[in-house]
Motif scaffolding. Structure first.
Motif, PDB file in Angstrom:
ATOM      1  N   GLU A 131      -2.526  -5.199  -2.404  1.00  0.00           N
ATOM      2  CA  GLU A 131      -2.740  -4.294  -1.284  1.00  0.00           C
ATOM      3  C   GLU A 131      -3.597  -4.956  -0.209  1.00  0.00           C
ATOM      4  OE1 GLU A 131      -3.362   0.476  -0.654  1.00  0.00           O
ATOM      5  OE2 GLU A 131      -4.233  -0.464  -2.432  1.00  0.00           O
TER       6      GLU A 131
ATOM      7  N   THR B   3      -7.373  -8.687 -12.583  1.00  0.00           N
ATOM      8  CA  THR B   3      -7.939  -9.263 -11.364  1.00  0.00           C
ATOM      9  C   THR B   3      -8.779 -10.494 -11.666  1.00  0.00           C
ATOM     10  OG1 THR B   3      -7.922  -7.137 -10.222  1.00  0.00           O
ATOM     11  CG2 THR B   3      -9.440  -8.791  -9.370  1.00  0.00           C
TER      12      THR B   3
ATOM     13  N   TYR C  42     -15.407  -8.647   2.852  1.00  0.00           N
ATOM     14  CA  TYR C  42     -15.470  -7.225   2.546  1.00  0.00           C
ATOM     15  C   TYR C  42     -15.848  -6.378   3.753  1.00  0.00           C
ATOM     16  CZ  TYR C  42     -14.362  -8.335  -2.205  1.00  0.00           C
ATOM     17  OH  TYR C  42     -13.690  -8.776  -3.324  1.00  0.00           O
TER      18      TYR C  42
ATOM     19  N   ASP D  36      -5.786   0.740  -4.233  1.00  0.00           N
ATOM     20  CA  ASP D  36      -6.028  -0.026  -5.458  1.00  0.00           C
ATOM     21  C   ASP D  36      -7.462   0.244  -5.930  1.00  0.00           C
ATOM     22  OD1 ASP D  36      -6.653  -1.992  -7.341  1.00  0.00           O
ATOM     23  OD2 ASP D  36      -5.655  -3.602  -6.257  1.00  0.00           O
TER      24      ASP D  36
ATOM     25  N   TRP E  21      -5.819  -8.462  -0.574  1.00  0.00           N
ATOM     26  CA  TRP E  21      -7.270  -8.495  -0.746  1.00  0.00           C
ATOM     27  C   TRP E  21      -7.753  -9.383  -1.883  1.00  0.00           C
ATOM     28  CZ3 TRP E  21     -10.744  -7.077  -4.613  1.00  0.00           C
ATOM     29  CH2 TRP E  21     -10.209  -6.407  -5.731  1.00  0.00           C
ATOM     30  N   LYS E  22      -6.878  -9.805  -2.827  1.00  0.00           N
ATOM     31  CA  LYS E  22      -7.393 -10.501  -4.002  1.00  0.00           C
ATOM     32  C   LYS E  22      -6.501 -11.675  -4.390  1.00  0.00           C
ATOM     33  CE  LYS E  22      -5.212  -7.069  -7.075  1.00  0.00           C
ATOM     34  NZ  LYS E  22      -5.450  -6.092  -8.175  1.00  0.00           N
TER      35      LYS E  22
ATOM     36  N   SER F 140      -3.075 -14.222  -2.776  1.00  0.00           N
ATOM     37  CA  SER F 140      -2.296 -13.013  -2.581  1.00  0.00           C
ATOM     38  C   SER F 140      -0.842 -13.271  -2.170  1.00  0.00           C
ATOM     39  CB  SER F 140      -2.954 -12.136  -1.512  1.00  0.00           C
ATOM     40  OG  SER F 140      -2.988 -12.777  -0.249  1.00  0.00           O
TER      41      SER F 140
ATOM     42  N   SER G 295       0.817  -1.211   0.000  1.00  0.00           N
ATOM     43  CA  SER G 295       0.000   0.000   0.000  1.00  0.00           C
ATOM     44  C   SER G 295       0.850   1.261   0.000  1.00  0.00           C
ATOM     45  CB  SER G 295      -0.907   0.008   1.230  1.00  0.00           C
ATOM     46  OG  SER G 295      -1.699   1.185   1.247  1.00  0.00           O
TER      47      SER G 295
ATOM     48  N   SER H 235      -0.002  -4.437  -6.936  1.00  0.00           N
ATOM     49  CA  SER H 235      -0.390  -3.434  -5.947  1.00  0.00           C
ATOM     50  C   SER H 235       0.089  -2.061  -6.381  1.00  0.00           C
ATOM     51  CB  SER H 235       0.207  -3.763  -4.582  1.00  0.00           C
ATOM     52  OG  SER H 235       1.595  -3.455  -4.544  1.00  0.00           O
TER      53      SER H 235
ATOM     54  N   ASP I 280      -9.409  -1.295  -7.866  1.00  0.00           N
ATOM     55  CA  ASP I 280     -10.254  -2.491  -7.867  1.00  0.00           C
ATOM     56  C   ASP I 280     -10.737  -2.832  -6.461  1.00  0.00           C
ATOM     57  OD1 ASP I 280     -10.054  -2.780 -10.578  1.00  0.00           O
ATOM     58  OD2 ASP I 280      -8.534  -4.351 -10.519  1.00  0.00           O
ATOM     59  N   LEU I 281      -9.893  -2.595  -5.451  1.00  0.00           N
ATOM     60  CA  LEU I 281     -10.320  -2.817  -4.072  1.00  0.00           C
ATOM     61  C   LEU I 281     -11.418  -1.834  -3.697  1.00  0.00           C
ATOM     62  CD1 LEU I 281     -10.215  -3.975  -1.235  1.00  0.00           C
ATOM     63  CD2 LEU I 281      -8.178  -2.585  -0.794  1.00  0.00           C
TER      64      LEU I 281
ATOM     65  N   ALA J 149     -12.369  -5.822   4.769  1.00  0.00           N
ATOM     66  CA  ALA J 149     -11.694  -4.895   3.860  1.00  0.00           C
ATOM     67  C   ALA J 149     -12.135  -3.463   4.105  1.00  0.00           C
ATOM     68  CB  ALA J 149     -11.964  -5.304   2.412  1.00  0.00           C
TER      69      ALA J 149
END
Length: 468
Positions: A129, A393, A317, A336, A132-133, A157, A94, A138, A338-339, A320
């Motif tokens: 980041e 992703t 989530y 990110d 998360w995925k 991840s 991050s 990142s 997408d996040l 998250a």
């Protein structure tokens, strides 16, 4: 000197004991290889040669005195950049965390156990980041690529760890798995990844994804995974979910494992809601046939599940969103994208929905507990397809933006907290595939023993005759 780049942790430990290799020579070779090879892969986000060589020199002195302090003394290990590592910043992929934000004077439990055992810390490896995925890219570290084909993703991840292993950048890595984050990249990169029973490997600080989050070992062989598991397992009072220190050793369970007579295997090709590529299906069918040839009694099983992804999304989530909220409203400009979009899709989670998700999680756990009265191991594909394009992703043409849409066989067993391992099952279009073995809670050694027997029968990473 043998090519230490491709030696297993078990082999390195033997070479150290015999005096054929020294931890200093191995650390030097690996650091040089990282410098030469990792530019095209981007597995490492932190390399500190001075610290690594200090670890190696201290280990070499212990070996010279005939006093190694553990089976991993002098063995290089990489650490996922979600785990606190004293002296090194943990930036979690991050831009919202900076090296000067903390003193970085605490080790996560797994890292502390490695230091106590004399391991050589090789560096920190990449994560998306906050992990998360299911792929590894990142805002801070960019895209991590698959050594088998650098146009493809390493998975995630724990993609930095898997890519490092597959590229010969160290024999061991410690990852995390909140929905498949060890098993996804291990399958994509053709290595071994193990998610133990929740709490067997303690975690601190607590993960925001605590209901489903695990720490675990990654390696190129099952024996090495077992060796690393033995080192990082054990009670730690900082983890409310930590289990008592195990009395049985994983390395003993996998030693010479070959005969699976009496082992009951349940086989599900798709858990009733997945869809596999033809090559993945064929490789999984061959893996099941190997288990039968080793004496296991195999039967096809129907778990009677609907896809539990909605419950997983609620738990995931909610965590998250809690992570992101801690950074204030300006986080939206630096996180990110997408996040941020995923949190927006799942932002309106009520307390009732959260409790419903917890209730389904318990129901699934009960279902699996009953299943394991009749079968010792559940076998599934690890992933329904091989690695897709790096930087995405989801696979091209996907009907869903959710990373869970292409990982149907991993996140269910985070909901249930069961031990699950992926081991290589072959190749499809030149890329690795994996097969997953899942066991009853607290039966981690049963899972590893079956995986070791399978690996011994077919040959794992080191004996498939192919390397990236």
């Amino acid at each position: 000197m043998p090519d230490a780049r491709w030696l297993s942790a078990t082999e390195l430990a033997s070479e150290y004991r015999s005096g054929e290799l020294s931890p200093e020579a191995v650390a030097t070779e690996l650091l040089d290889t990282i410098g030469a090879v990792d530019r095209g892969i981007n597995a490492f986000c932190l390399v500190d040669p001075d610290a690594t060589m200090a670890d190696a020199r201290a280990s070499a002195a212990r070996h010279a005195a005939g006093k190694p302090i553990g089976p991993l003394d002098g063995v290089p290990v990489s650490i996922k950049d979600l785990l606190l590592t004293k002296g090194w910043p943990t930036l979690r992929g991050s831009l919202m965390i900076e090296p000067g934000d903390m003193d970085w004077d605490v080790d996560a439990p797994a890292v502390a156990r490695l230091r106590e055992g004399g391991a050589v810390l090789l560096g920190k490896v990449t994560t998306p980041e906050f992990g998360w995925k299911g792929v590894t890219d990142s805002p801070r570290t960019g895209v991590t690529r698959n050594p088998w084909d650098t146009s493809r993703t390493s998975g995630g991840s724990s993609g930095g760890g898997a890519a490092a292993l597959a590229a010969g950048l160290g024999p061991l890595s410690v990852g995390t798995d909140g929905g498949g984050s060890i098993r996804i990249p291990a399958a994509f990169c053709g290595v071994v990844g193990f998610k133990a029973t929740l709490g067997r490997v303690p975690m601190y600080p607590p993960s925001p994804f605590a209901p489903v989050a695990h720490v675990g070992p990654m390696a190129r062989t099952v024996a090495d995974c077992a060796l690393l598991l033995d080192t990082i397992s054990g009670y730690d009072p900082r983890d409310w979910s930590a289990l008592a220190t195990p009395t049985g050793r994983a390395v003993d369970a996998v030693a010479e494992a070959s005969d699976l007579s009496g082992v009951r295997v349940g086989y599900s090709a798709d858990l009733a809601f997945g869809t596999n590529d033809a090559g993945v299906h064929a490789n999984t069918e061959r893996a099941v046939a190997v288990l039968e040839g080793l004496g296991a009694a195999v039967e096809k099983v129907d778990l009677g599940w609907d896809d539990p992804v909605w419950a997983y999304h609620v738990l995931w989530y909610a965590g998250a969103a809690a992570v992101l909220s801690a950074f204030g409203p300006e986080a939206a400009e630096r996180v990110d994208p997408d996040l941020l979009a995923a949190i927006e899709r799942h932002h309106d989670i009520s307390a009732a929905e959260y409790l419903d998700a917890v209730a389904l999680r318990m129901e699934l756990g009960t279902t699996m507990g009953r299943l394991h009265e009749d079968v010792d191991i559940l076998v599934t594909p690890s992933m329904p397809a091989v690695a897709f394009e790096a930087g995405a992703t989801v696979p091209p043409g996907s009907a869903s933006p959710e990373w869970t849409s292409w990982t149907p066989y991993t996140y269910p067993f985070n909901l249930t907290g069961q031990p699950a391992v992926t081991v290589p099952s072959g190749f499809d279009n030149g890329l690795p595939t994996g097969v997953q073995f899942v066991g009853a809670r607290h039966r981690d050694l049963v899972v590893l023993r079956a995986a070791a027997a399978y690996e011994r029968a077919v040959g794992g990473f080191a004996t498939m005759g192919r390397r990236p």
